[in-house]
Design a protein around this motif. Sequence first.
Motif, PDB file in Angstrom:
ATOM      1  N   TRP A   9       0.821  -1.210   0.000  1.00  0.00           N
ATOM      2  CA  TRP A   9       0.000   0.000   0.000  1.00  0.00           C
ATOM      3  C   TRP A   9       0.856   1.262   0.000  1.00  0.00           C
ATOM      4  CZ3 TRP A   9      -4.603   0.639  -1.655  1.00  0.00           C
ATOM      5  CH2 TRP A   9      -5.492  -0.421  -1.635  1.00  0.00           C
ATOM      6  N   SER A  10       1.984   1.226   0.673  1.00  0.00           N
ATOM      7  CA  SER A  10       2.891   2.378   0.647  1.00  0.00           C
ATOM      8  C   SER A  10       3.414   2.626  -0.751  1.00  0.00           C
ATOM      9  CB  SER A  10       4.071   2.154   1.595  1.00  0.00           C
ATOM     10  OG  SER A  10       3.645   2.084   2.916  1.00  0.00           O
ATOM     11  N   PHE A  11       3.724   1.553  -1.468  1.00  0.00           N
ATOM     12  CA  PHE A  11       4.199   1.690  -2.841  1.00  0.00           C
ATOM     13  C   PHE A  11       3.113   2.271  -3.745  1.00  0.00           C
ATOM     14  CE2 PHE A  11       4.700  -0.075  -7.130  1.00  0.00           C
ATOM     15  CZ  PHE A  11       5.908   0.503  -7.467  1.00  0.00           C
ATOM     16  N   ILE A  12       1.893   1.771  -3.601  1.00  0.00           N
ATOM     17  CA  ILE A  12       0.785   2.259  -4.436  1.00  0.00           C
ATOM     18  C   ILE A  12       0.503   3.731  -4.143  1.00  0.00           C
ATOM     19  CG2 ILE A  12      -1.705   2.051  -4.845  1.00  0.00           C
ATOM     20  CD1 ILE A  12      -1.336  -0.987  -4.372  1.00  0.00           C
ATOM     21  N   LEU A  13       0.379   4.085  -2.867  1.00  0.00           N
ATOM     22  CA  LEU A  13       0.079   5.473  -2.516  1.00  0.00           C
ATOM     23  C   LEU A  13       1.247   6.400  -2.840  1.00  0.00           C
ATOM     24  CD1 LEU A  13      -1.817   4.938   0.844  1.00  0.00           C
ATOM     25  CD2 LEU A  13      -2.766   5.486  -1.406  1.00  0.00           C
ATOM     26  N   GLY A  14       2.474   5.928  -2.656  1.00  0.00           N
ATOM     27  CA  GLY A  14       3.638   6.731  -3.009  1.00  0.00           C
ATOM     28  C   GLY A  14       3.722   6.995  -4.497  1.00  0.00           C
ATOM     29  N   THR A  15       3.386   5.981  -5.304  1.00  0.00           N
ATOM     30  CA  THR A  15       3.383   6.147  -6.754  1.00  0.00           C
ATOM     31  C   THR A  15       2.325   7.160  -7.177  1.00  0.00           C
ATOM     32  OG1 THR A  15       4.095   3.858  -7.014  1.00  0.00           O
ATOM     33  CG2 THR A  15       3.193   4.925  -8.947  1.00  0.00           C
ATOM     34  N   LEU A  16       1.136   7.049  -6.615  1.00  0.00           N
ATOM     35  CA  LEU A  16       0.072   8.005  -6.935  1.00  0.00           C
ATOM     36  C   LEU A  16       0.450   9.419  -6.520  1.00  0.00           C
ATOM     37  CD1 LEU A  16      -3.062   5.946  -5.891  1.00  0.00           C
ATOM     38  CD2 LEU A  16      -2.343   6.534  -8.197  1.00  0.00           C
ATOM     39  N   LEU A  17       1.001   9.567  -5.337  1.00  0.00           N
ATOM     40  CA  LEU A  17       1.388  10.876  -4.854  1.00  0.00           C
ATOM     41  C   LEU A  17       2.478  11.499  -5.730  1.00  0.00           C
ATOM     42  CD1 LEU A  17       1.075  12.975  -2.565  1.00  0.00           C
ATOM     43  CD2 LEU A  17       2.938  11.788  -1.410  1.00  0.00           C
ATOM     44  N   ALA A  18       3.486  10.709  -6.067  1.00  0.00           N
ATOM     45  CA  ALA A  18       4.573  11.224  -6.908  1.00  0.00           C
ATOM     46  C   ALA A  18       4.065  11.590  -8.297  1.00  0.00           C
ATOM     47  CB  ALA A  18       5.684  10.188  -7.007  1.00  0.00           C
ATOM     48  N   TYR A  19       3.187  10.771  -8.858  1.00  0.00           N
ATOM     49  CA  TYR A  19       2.663  11.052 -10.193  1.00  0.00           C
ATOM     50  C   TYR A  19       1.837  12.332 -10.209  1.00  0.00           C
ATOM     51  CZ  TYR A  19       0.188  10.656 -14.579  1.00  0.00           C
ATOM     52  OH  TYR A  19      -0.329  10.914 -15.815  1.00  0.00           O
ATOM     53  N   VAL A  20       0.968  12.488  -9.234  1.00  0.00           N
ATOM     54  CA  VAL A  20       0.110  13.678  -9.192  1.00  0.00           C
ATOM     55  C   VAL A  20       0.946  14.937  -8.974  1.00  0.00           C
ATOM     56  CG1 VAL A  20      -1.675  14.843  -7.824  1.00  0.00           C
ATOM     57  CG2 VAL A  20      -1.970  12.460  -8.487  1.00  0.00           C
ATOM     58  N   LEU A  21       1.900  14.879  -8.051  1.00  0.00           N
ATOM     59  CA  LEU A  21       2.706  16.061  -7.771  1.00  0.00           C
ATOM     60  C   LEU A  21       3.593  16.442  -8.949  1.00  0.00           C
ATOM     61  CD1 LEU A  21       3.679  15.509  -4.035  1.00  0.00           C
ATOM     62  CD2 LEU A  21       1.974  17.069  -4.980  1.00  0.00           C
ATOM     63  N   THR A  22       4.175  15.454  -9.622  1.00  0.00           N
ATOM     64  CA  THR A  22       5.007  15.779 -10.778  1.00  0.00           C
ATOM     65  C   THR A  22       4.157  16.255 -11.953  1.00  0.00           C
ATOM     66  OG1 THR A  22       5.042  13.463 -11.474  1.00  0.00           O
ATOM     67  CG2 THR A  22       6.903  14.249 -10.167  1.00  0.00           C
TER      68      THR A  22
END
Length: 62
Positions: A9-22
């Motif tokens: 779940w950390s990987f999934i949420l981290g990926t979403l967060l990084a994608y949205v912010l970038t």
Amino acid sequence: MRFLGVVIWSFILGTLLAYVLTSMSGDVFAFGPVIVLTVAFSIIVTIVGDFIIPPDTHETVE
């Protein structure tokens, strides 16, 4: 098994967060910071879940 779920779940949420912010900043998506976020989220959630939040000792009576 619980730690594996935290990492996934950390990987999934981290990926979403990084994608949205970038995407919002117009930068290129980089996968390196996602790994760093995954490790950081996993460590923080494990520490909070195991040491800071006390276990529930109340038993239900039926």
